[in-house]
Design an enzyme around this catalytic site. Structure first.
Site, PDB file in Angstrom:
ATOM      1  N   LYS A  97       0.857  -1.189   0.000  1.00 15.20           N
ATOM      2  CA  LYS A  97       0.000   0.000   0.000  1.00 15.20           C
ATOM      3  C   LYS A  97       0.893   1.238   0.000  1.00 15.20           C
ATOM      4  CE  LYS A  97      -1.794   2.513   3.227  1.00 15.20           C
ATOM      5  NZ  LYS A  97      -1.633   3.806   2.546  1.00 15.20           N
ATOM      6  N   GLU A 122      10.324   1.385   9.961  1.00 13.01           N
ATOM      7  CA  GLU A 122      11.260   2.498   9.734  1.00 13.01           C
ATOM      8  C   GLU A 122      10.483   3.773   9.992  1.00 13.01           C
ATOM      9  OE1 GLU A 122      14.293   1.990   9.345  1.00 13.01           O
ATOM     10  OE2 GLU A 122      14.297  -0.126   8.787  1.00 13.01           O
ATOM     11  N   CYS A 127      13.135  11.515   6.310  1.00 11.22           N
ATOM     12  CA  CYS A 127      13.266  11.011   7.676  1.00 11.22           C
ATOM     13  C   CYS A 127      14.637  11.347   8.235  1.00 11.22           C
ATOM     14  CB  CYS A 127      13.046   9.511   7.707  1.00 11.22           C
ATOM     15  SG  CYS A 127      14.112   8.622   6.558  1.00 11.22           S
ATOM     16  N   GLU A 162       9.221  16.277  15.170  1.00 14.77           N
ATOM     17  CA  GLU A 162       9.646  16.107  13.781  1.00 14.77           C
ATOM     18  C   GLU A 162       8.767  17.010  12.918  1.00 14.77           C
ATOM     19  OE1 GLU A 162       8.643  12.471  11.630  1.00 14.77           O
ATOM     20  OE2 GLU A 162      10.616  12.504  10.681  1.00 14.77           O
TER      21      GLU A 162
HETATM   22  P1  NAD Z   1       2.441   8.307   7.824  1.00 13.99           P
HETATM   23  O1  NAD Z   1       2.828   7.510   9.006  1.00 13.99           O
HETATM   24  O2  NAD Z   1       1.350   9.296   7.951  1.00 13.99           O
HETATM   25  O3  NAD Z   1       1.999   7.327   6.633  1.00 13.99           O
HETATM   26  C1  NAD Z   1       2.880   6.345   6.116  1.00 13.99           C
HETATM   27  C2  NAD Z   1       2.064   5.240   5.500  1.00 13.99           C
HETATM   28  O4  NAD Z   1       1.383   4.554   6.542  1.00 13.99           O
HETATM   29  C3  NAD Z   1       0.990   5.709   4.540  1.00 13.99           C
HETATM   30  O5  NAD Z   1       0.894   4.789   3.488  1.00 13.99           O
HETATM   31  C4  NAD Z   1      -0.267   5.686   5.408  1.00 13.99           C
HETATM   32  O6  NAD Z   1      -1.446   5.538   4.667  1.00 13.99           O
HETATM   33  C5  NAD Z   1      -0.005   4.481   6.263  1.00 13.99           C
HETATM   34  N1  NAD Z   1      -0.682   4.447   7.555  1.00 13.99           N
HETATM   35  C6  NAD Z   1      -0.990   5.490   8.369  1.00 13.99           C
HETATM   36  N2  NAD Z   1      -1.593   5.033   9.481  1.00 13.99           N
HETATM   37  C7  NAD Z   1      -1.660   3.684   9.373  1.00 13.99           C
HETATM   38  C8  NAD Z   1      -2.186   2.649  10.199  1.00 13.99           C
HETATM   39  N3  NAD Z   1      -2.759   2.918  11.385  1.00 13.99           N
HETATM   40  N4  NAD Z   1      -2.086   1.372   9.778  1.00 13.99           N
HETATM   41  C9  NAD Z   1      -1.495   1.078   8.603  1.00 13.99           C
HETATM   42  N5  NAD Z   1      -1.005   2.024   7.762  1.00 13.99           N
HETATM   43  C10 NAD Z   1      -1.073   3.307   8.159  1.00 13.99           C
HETATM   44  O7  NAD Z   1       3.784   8.963   7.278  1.00 13.99           O
HETATM   45  P2  NAD Z   1       3.966   9.943   6.040  1.00 13.99           P
HETATM   46  O8  NAD Z   1       3.460  11.285   6.436  1.00 13.99           O
HETATM   47  O9  NAD Z   1       3.465   9.295   4.801  1.00 13.99           O
HETATM   48  O10 NAD Z   1       5.571   9.965   5.928  1.00 13.99           O
HETATM   49  C11 NAD Z   1       6.365  10.748   6.727  1.00 13.99           C
HETATM   50  C12 NAD Z   1       6.908   9.949   7.897  1.00 13.99           C
HETATM   51  O11 NAD Z   1       7.633   8.818   7.415  1.00 13.99           O
HETATM   52  C13 NAD Z   1       7.905  10.747   8.719  1.00 13.99           C
HETATM   53  O12 NAD Z   1       7.687  10.513  10.081  1.00 13.99           O
HETATM   54  C14 NAD Z   1       9.250  10.182   8.273  1.00 13.99           C
HETATM   55  O13 NAD Z   1      10.290  10.358   9.201  1.00 13.99           O
HETATM   56  C15 NAD Z   1       8.908   8.758   8.041  1.00 13.99           C
HETATM   57  N6  NAD Z   1       9.894   8.109   7.153  1.00 13.99           N
HETATM   58  C16 NAD Z   1      10.805   7.260   7.711  1.00 13.99           C
HETATM   59  C17 NAD Z   1      11.787   6.671   6.908  1.00 13.99           C
HETATM   60  C18 NAD Z   1      12.836   5.749   7.502  1.00 13.99           C
HETATM   61  O14 NAD Z   1      13.556   5.079   6.746  1.00 13.99           O
HETATM   62  N7  NAD Z   1      12.967   5.680   8.826  1.00 13.99           N
HETATM   63  C19 NAD Z   1      11.814   6.942   5.539  1.00 13.99           C
HETATM   64  C20 NAD Z   1      10.863   7.811   5.009  1.00 13.99           C
HETATM   65  C21 NAD Z   1       9.896   8.380   5.834  1.00 13.99           C
END
Ligand code: NAD
Length: 487
Positions: free
Chosen positions: A183, A259, A293, A390
């Site tokens: 997804k 991650e 991130c 963040e």
């Molecule tokens: P987000 O957590 O809002 O969403 C990420 C994904 O998770 C999306 O596909 C979303 O639809 C899904 N999601 C959200 N809630 C969920 C749930 N309860 N169950 C299952 N899926 C769910 O994050 P975002 O705004 O898309 O991305 C930014 C975040 O991602 C930042 O916190 C960033 O640091 C992190 N990030 C981490 C890494 C890493 O390698 N550590 C890399 C890229 C981004």
């Protein structure tokens, strides 16, 4: 050939991709282009039935295609063919991505897509090289530590580097012999869908990669809670990671790689090459407008060189080239959404209201779309919202220190431990501090990932669980089994 293009001419594939076919779906969530704010597409939301169909297709693909049982070199070759096709279709892929996301088309063509191709090839090569082990048991038996794929992996990715994040999940999962239900983020799903379609054109079995579109609450939860999803591989925020852990615990126990978020410090000592440090720090907070991130968003600098370093960073920040992501000349990205822009403004506003000073930026850019100026804030401490949270935007906070221990204490974050930057010419200090910094990655006299894909990435503390990239990511997609044979 110019890379610039007309975004209105790009047709988004608004469908799921299940069992090798597009499955048409009603528009769900209205999406706006970050570059100009115009509504451009809808993202369907897969419910539990659609997710169940995707999981069924993945199971059938594994059962009928021999993906996990055939000679491993066949997996290697198939994944290389897929990588070839991704490279060949780079322009189409980049256009789908640039319209929906914050990634400028020139960066997609020069970095995101070639690196993605490289990473798929990197993981492909593990398939026929990484095996199990013979264990030193008593002479009356042979002990083997075998490894085998999990089955169907449920992968969930964020919006900030959609193609790369999809490859980080798909590459090791497929090389290791699994099928995937993926997804992508509801804000940037289209390029991932196209990548999955290319896999079938490259000869990977239909159903090996299934892409379901939707949000976290409905589609994401249906994936993580599905009984036939053997493992969850997630990249996103710490909050969503916690919600996934809860859902997995409630619906049945399964392994997961998480991650998550970061709030990474950049420690600069007075003996550092300040011009080098300023360039690396500025790039880290300007790249994708800080929506990474790994963004090094907390500058911790020795007081005696703080003014000089801030001046050098500000010069880089003033040289940005904002523009729409579909313009080849664009070098500075928009923010993903009006909501995220508003969140950023409220964190910066609350920080300034507590007495911090804005040295640069601190406001939206006066142009269409969701753009925010590179921002430097000092006069902050650990309780300032811009230091604690963040932000996921181009906001760099500045704190100063006089002693090494003070620098380490400032670098420490109570929640996050994803990365840290360290700038010094003193080799002993570099070694000493890289051992003490509580982060999954420490970069010394540089900042940001290289193309050494063998280095795993992942967080300490609440920045994550397990690793992406490296051998560790491949192994994380196989489970180990002990076999003891009496002789
Ligand atoms: P987000 O957590 O809002 O969403 C990420 C994904 O998770 C999306 O596909 C979303 O639809 C899904 N999601 C959200 N809630 C969920 C749930 N309860 N169950 C299952 N899926 C769910 O994050 P975002 O705004 O898309 O991305 C930014 C975040 O991602 C930042 O916190 C960033 O640091 C992190 N990030 C981490 C890494 C890493 O390698 N550590 C890399 C890229 C981004």
């Amino acid at each position: 050939m110019s890379l610039s293009f007309d975004p209105a001419a790009v047709v988004m594939p608004q469908a799921h991709f299940i069992g090798g076919e597009r499955v048409a779906a009603a528009d769900g969530i209205t999406l706006h282009r970050p570059s100009d704010g115009a509504a451009f597409a809808g993202c369907p939301v897969a419910d539990a039935d659609v997710v169940d169909r995707a999981v069924g297709a993945a199971r059938r693909a594994l059962a009928t295609s021999g993906w996990s049982r055939a000679r491993p070199r066949e997996r290697v070759d198939a994944l290389h063919r897929w990588a070839d096709l991704i490279a060949a279709e780079a322009v189409t892929l980049a256009r789908l991505e640039a319209v929906a996301s914050t990634r400028p088309v020139a960066e997609l063509i020069r970095f995101d897509i070639p690196i993605t191709v490289e990473q798929i090839r990197f993981f492909a090569e593990f398939a026929d090289k990484e095996g199990g082990d013979l264990a030193p048991t008593a002479a009356d038996s042979v002990g083997m530590i075998a490894t085998e794929p999990y089955g169907v992996i449920g992968a969930i990715t964020p919006w900030n580097f959609p193609i790369s994040m999809a490859a980080w999940k798909l590459g090791p999962a497929l090389a290791a012999g699994n099928a995937v239900v993926l997804k992508p983020s509801e804000m940037t799903p289209f390029a991932t869908l196209f990548m999955a379609e290319l896999s079938v054109r490259a000869g990977l079995p239909a159903g090996l990669i299934n892409v379901v579109l939707g949000d976290g609450r409905t589609t994401g939860a249906a994936i993580t809670g599905h009984p036939d999803i053997a493992k969850v591989s997630f990249t996103g925020s710490t909050g969503a990671g916690a919600a996934i852990m809860e859902n997995v615990a409630r619906t049945g126990i399964k392994p997961m790689t998480l991650e998550l978020g970061g709030k990474s410090p950049q420690l600069v000592f007075a003996d550092a090459d300040l011009a080098l440090a300023a360039g690396a720090i500025a790039r880290s907070i300007l790249a994708n407008a800080g929506q990474a991130c790994v963004a090094g968003s907390r500058l911790v600098v020795e007081a005696s060189v703080a003014d000089e370093l801030i001046g050098l960073i500000a010069t880089h920040m003033a040289a940005i080239r904002p523009g729409p992501t579909w313009d080849e000349a664009t070098g500075y990205a928009p923010i993903i959404s009006a909501r995220q822009l508003g969140r950023m403004e409220s964190i910066v506003g609350a920080t300034l209201a507590q007495g911090a000073q804005c040295r640069l930026g601190g406001k939206r850019l006066d142009r269409p779309g969701f753009f925010y100026a590179p921002t430097l804030i000092d006069g902050v401490d650990a309780t300032s919202p811009a230091v604690a949270e963040e932000i996921f935007g181009p906001v760099l906070t500045v704190q100063t220190f006089r002693e090494e221990e003070e620098a380490l204490a400032l670098a420490e974050h109570p929640t996050y431990g994803l990365c840290a930057g360290l700038y010094t010419r003193d080799l002993s200090r570099a070694l000493r501090l890289s051992g003490r910094l509580q982060a999954g990655t420490v970069w010394v006299n540089r900042y940001g990932r290289s193309r050494d894909h063998i280095l795993p990435t992942g967080g300490y503390k609440q920045s994550g669980l397990g690793k992406d990239l490296g051998r560790e990511a491949y192994l994380a997609n196989r489970k180990s089994k002990s076999v003891l044979i009496a002789i």
